[in-house]
Design an enzyme around this catalytic site. Structure first.
Site, PDB file in Angstrom:
ATOM      1  N   TYR A 168      85.883  12.082  44.312  1.00 41.06           N
ATOM      2  CA  TYR A 168      86.189  12.344  45.723  1.00 41.06           C
ATOM      3  C   TYR A 168      86.292  13.832  46.015  1.00 41.06           C
ATOM      4  O   TYR A 168      86.177  14.254  47.151  1.00 41.06           O
ATOM      5  CB  TYR A 168      87.499  11.646  46.132  1.00 41.06           C
ATOM      6  CG  TYR A 168      87.421  10.121  46.163  1.00 41.06           C
ATOM      7  CD1 TYR A 168      86.402   9.446  45.509  1.00 41.06           C
ATOM      8  CD2 TYR A 168      88.362   9.375  46.847  1.00 41.06           C
ATOM      9  CE1 TYR A 168      86.337   8.067  45.527  1.00 41.06           C
ATOM     10  CE2 TYR A 168      88.297   7.989  46.870  1.00 41.06           C
ATOM     11  CZ  TYR A 168      87.283   7.344  46.203  1.00 41.06           C
ATOM     12  OH  TYR A 168      87.215   5.972  46.218  1.00 41.06           O
ATOM     13  N   LYS A 175      87.447   3.460  31.789  1.00 40.21           N
ATOM     14  CA  LYS A 175      86.097   2.896  31.596  1.00 40.21           C
ATOM     15  C   LYS A 175      85.434   3.710  30.494  1.00 40.21           C
ATOM     16  O   LYS A 175      84.357   4.288  30.676  1.00 40.21           O
ATOM     17  CB  LYS A 175      85.346   2.977  32.937  1.00 40.21           C
ATOM     18  CG  LYS A 175      83.981   2.320  32.958  1.00 40.21           C
ATOM     19  CD  LYS A 175      84.020   0.805  32.984  1.00 40.21           C
ATOM     20  CE  LYS A 175      82.626   0.238  32.822  1.00 40.21           C
ATOM     21  NZ  LYS A 175      82.596  -1.223  32.662  1.00 40.21           N
ATOM     22  N   ASP A 213      87.219  -2.784  35.061  1.00 46.00           N
ATOM     23  CA  ASP A 213      86.633  -4.022  35.593  1.00 46.00           C
ATOM     24  C   ASP A 213      87.452  -5.229  35.150  1.00 46.00           C
ATOM     25  O   ASP A 213      87.732  -6.142  35.933  1.00 46.00           O
ATOM     26  CB  ASP A 213      85.142  -4.150  35.216  1.00 46.00           C
ATOM     27  CG  ASP A 213      84.829  -3.762  33.784  1.00 46.00           C
ATOM     28  OD1 ASP A 213      85.748  -3.330  33.049  1.00 46.00           O
ATOM     29  OD2 ASP A 213      83.653  -3.899  33.383  1.00 46.00           O
ATOM     30  N   ASP A 232      91.740   3.963  44.056  1.00 46.15           N
ATOM     31  CA  ASP A 232      91.432   3.612  45.449  1.00 46.15           C
ATOM     32  C   ASP A 232      91.055   2.130  45.522  1.00 46.15           C
ATOM     33  O   ASP A 232      91.546   1.377  46.358  1.00 46.15           O
ATOM     34  CB  ASP A 232      90.284   4.503  45.939  1.00 46.15           C
ATOM     35  CG  ASP A 232      90.007   4.330  47.425  1.00 46.15           C
ATOM     36  OD1 ASP A 232      90.922   3.869  48.145  1.00 46.15           O
ATOM     37  OD2 ASP A 232      88.888   4.643  47.861  1.00 46.15           O
ATOM     38  N   ASP A 286      93.558  -1.321  46.704  1.00 47.33           N
ATOM     39  CA  ASP A 286      93.213  -2.250  47.787  1.00 47.33           C
ATOM     40  C   ASP A 286      93.236  -3.685  47.282  1.00 47.33           C
ATOM     41  O   ASP A 286      93.622  -4.615  47.992  1.00 47.33           O
ATOM     42  CB  ASP A 286      91.820  -1.951  48.357  1.00 47.33           C
ATOM     43  CG  ASP A 286      91.887  -1.027  49.565  1.00 47.33           C
ATOM     44  OD1 ASP A 286      92.734  -0.110  49.556  1.00 47.33           O
ATOM     45  OD2 ASP A 286      91.104  -1.223  50.522  1.00 47.33           O
TER      46      ASP A 286
HETATM   47  C1  IPM Z   1      93.177   5.551  50.666  1.00 47.76           C
HETATM   48  C2  IPM Z   1      92.035   5.649  51.631  1.00 47.76           C
HETATM   49  C3  IPM Z   1      91.416   7.018  51.501  1.00 47.76           C
HETATM   50  C4  IPM Z   1      90.932   7.189  50.078  1.00 47.76           C
HETATM   51  C5  IPM Z   1      90.280   7.300  52.476  1.00 47.76           C
HETATM   52  C6  IPM Z   1      90.712   7.065  53.902  1.00 47.76           C
HETATM   53  C7  IPM Z   1      89.725   8.691  52.301  1.00 47.76           C
HETATM   54  O1  IPM Z   1      91.121   4.645  51.420  1.00 47.76           O
HETATM   55  O2  IPM Z   1      94.147   6.325  50.830  1.00 47.76           O
HETATM   56  O3  IPM Z   1      93.117   4.723  49.764  1.00 47.76           O
HETATM   57  O4  IPM Z   1      89.831   6.755  49.753  1.00 47.76           O
HETATM   58  O5  IPM Z   1      91.657   7.736  49.276  1.00 47.76           O
HETATM   59 MN    MN Z   2      91.672   3.303  49.869  1.00 43.43          MN
END
Ligand code: IPM
Ligand code: MN
Length: 370
Positions: free
Chosen positions: A146, A196, A228, A252, A256
Site C-alpha cells: 500500500y 505467506k 490463505d 486489510d 474484513d
Molecule cells: C481499511 C480500509 C483502508 C485500507 C482503505 C480505505 C484505504 O479498507 O482501513 O481497512 O485499505 O487500509
Molecule cells: Mn479494509
C-alpha cells in the site's frame, strides 16, 4: 484535571451520524471523570475534497497535528460517485493513507469480539462460536504494497502495465512484532503469525525477524499459519485465535473477514497507533447506501472511543465500561436495521436511540475511583 484535545473527523456517508453518538459518550466520560476533552472538528474525506479541493486539507492537518488523539469516521463514496474525484485525490489515497504516513501509525489493532450471547449476529453456527469469539488482529499499517513505489505505462511489447512494490525493512517488521507480542503477553500468551513464506520473500524476512523478537517474550507461544489457511480457519475454528499479527495487505483482507464472521463490519472499531500519535476509526467504509437514514449502528465509532480511552488517555476501566454498556444494549435485545433483520426477536432502534441506550447504561455503571 487532565485536559485532552481530540480532533474529530466525522468523514463521509454514515460518518457524521455515528460520530454524533460517539461524542455523546465522550461528554459523559467527561462528566464521570476528572478529565476534559476539547473537541476540534475538522473536514476529512470526500466532503473535504468537495469543500476545499483536498481530502486532507491543511487546516485539518494543523488540527490533527496539535491534537492529543484523533477520532476519525469512515470516508469514501460509492463507486460511481468516486469518479467525480481525480484518482489521486480520492479520500483513500488523498487522505487516509497520507494520514497514516504523516503520523506513522504503524500498529493497527482490530478486535474481533462477539460474546456468546450475541452469537445470533454471526453467520457461523453456534457450535463454531462456542463460548464466543475474542481475538485481535494486529495489522502493520504503513508499509508493504500500500505504501510501496508504483509505476504504470506502456511496456516494450506495447502493452499497458503496472508495477507496485512490496517493501519492508527489519525495523518496520520488528516494531509491529513487538506490539503484537506485548499484547499477547497481556492476553492468552498465544500469538498467531500470519504469513505467506512459501511464496513471498517478504514473509521469509518477516519470519526470520519474528524468531529474533520472540526471544524477548519467552512466555508467548507462537503458532505460524499461512494467510490463505488462516482465512479458512477464521470460518472453521475462530476460537483458536487470540492475537494474530500480519503485514498490511493481509491485515486489510483478514480483518474484513473478521467483520464477516461477526456478522457485520459495523462491529469493528480500531486503533491506529504510532509512537507519537494515534488515531481511532471504524474498520468499515462510509456505507453511502444507508447514510442519513438513522439506521447505522454506532458500535464501531463508540468502540473506537473506548480504544482511545484505553490507549491515549490511560483510562482502561472506563474503556471496559463503554464496551460493557454497548454489549449490554445488544444483550437487552436491541439492535439497528443495518445489523439485524426485522422479526428476529430483535427490538429495532435507530442510530440515535442506540447511542442513547449506551449512554444510559454507562451513566448507571459505577465508576472505579481513579
Ligand atoms: C481499511 C480500509 C483502508 C485500507 C482503505 C480505505 C484505504 O479498507 O482501513 O481497512 O485499505 O487500509
Ligand atoms: Mn479494509
Amino acid at each position: 484535571m487532565k485536559h485532552y484535545k481530540i480532533a474529530v473527523l466525522a468523514g463521509d456517508g454514515i460518518g457524521p451520524e455515528i460520530t454524533r453518538e460517539a461524542i455523546k459518550i465522550l461528554k459523559l466520560i467527561e462528566e464521570r471523570n476528572t478529565v476534559s476533552f476539547e473537541l476540534l472538528p475538522a473536514a476529512f474525506g470526500a466532503c473535504a475534497y468537495f469543500e476545499y479541493g483536498d481530502a486532507f486539507p491543511q487546516a485539518t492537518i494543523d488540527i490533527c497535528d496539535k491534537a492529543d488523539a484523533i477520532l476519525k469516521g469512515p470516508i469514501g463514496l460509492s463507486h460511481e460517485e468516486s469518479k467525480k474525484i481525480p484518482i489521486d485525490k480520492q479520500p483513500e489515497r488523498g487522505a487516509l493513507l497520507p494520514m497514516r504516513r504523516r503520523y506513522n501509525t504503524y500498529a493497527n489493532f482490530r478486535p474481533v469480539f462477539l460474546p456468546k450471547a450475541l452469537a445470533h449476529f454471526s453467520p457461523l453456527k453456534p457450535e463454531i462460536i462456542g463460548e464466543g469469539i475474542d481475538l485481535i488482529m494486529v495489522r502493520e499499517l504503513v508499509g508493504g504494497l500500500y505504501f510501496g513505489s508504483k509505476e504504470s505505462g506502456i511496456n516494450d511489447k506495447g502493452l499497458r502495465y503496472v508495477k507496485e512494490t512490496l517493501e519492508y525493512d527489519e525495523l518496520q517488521i520488528s516494531r509491529i512484532l513487538h506490539q503484537a507480542f506485548k499484547l499477547a503477553e497481556k492476553r492468552r500468551k498465544l500469538l498467531h503469525n500470519i504469513h505467506k513464506s512459501n511464496v513471498l520473500k517478504s514473509s521469509v524476512l518477516w519470519n526470520e525477524i519474528l524468531e529474533e523478537v520472540a526471544k524477548d517474550y519467552p512466555d508467548v507461544e507462537v503458532r505460524h499459519q499461512l494467510v490463505d489457511s488462516a482465512a479458512t480457519n477464521l470460518c472453521l475454528n475462530p476460537t483458536q485465535f487470540d492475537v494474530m499479527v500480519m503485514e498490511n495487505m493481509f491485515g486489510d483482507i483478514l480483518s474484513d473477514q473478521g467483520g464477516g464472521i461477526l456478522g457485520s463490519l459495523g462491529l469493528m472499531p480500531s486503533a491506529c497507533l504510532g509512537d507519537e500519535k494515534a488515531y481511532y476509526e471504524p474498520s468499515h467504509g462510509s456505507a453511502p447506501d444507508i447514510a442519513g437514514k438513522n439506521i447505522a449502528n454506532p458500535y464501531s465509532m463508540i468502540g473506537s472511543v473506548a480504544m482511545m480511552l484505553e490507549n491515549s488517555f490511560n483510562m482502561p476501566e472506563e474503556a471496559k465500561n463503554v464496551w460493557a454498556a454497548m454489549q449490554g444494549v445488544f444483550a437487552d435485545g436491541f439492535s439497528t436495521a443495518d445489523l439485524s433483520k426485522q422479526g428476529s426477536g430483535i427490538r429495532m432502534i435507530s442510530t440515535e436511540q442506540f447511542g442513547d441506550k449506551v449512554f444510559d447504561k454507562l451513566r448507571l455503571t459505577p465508576k472505579v475511583p481513579s
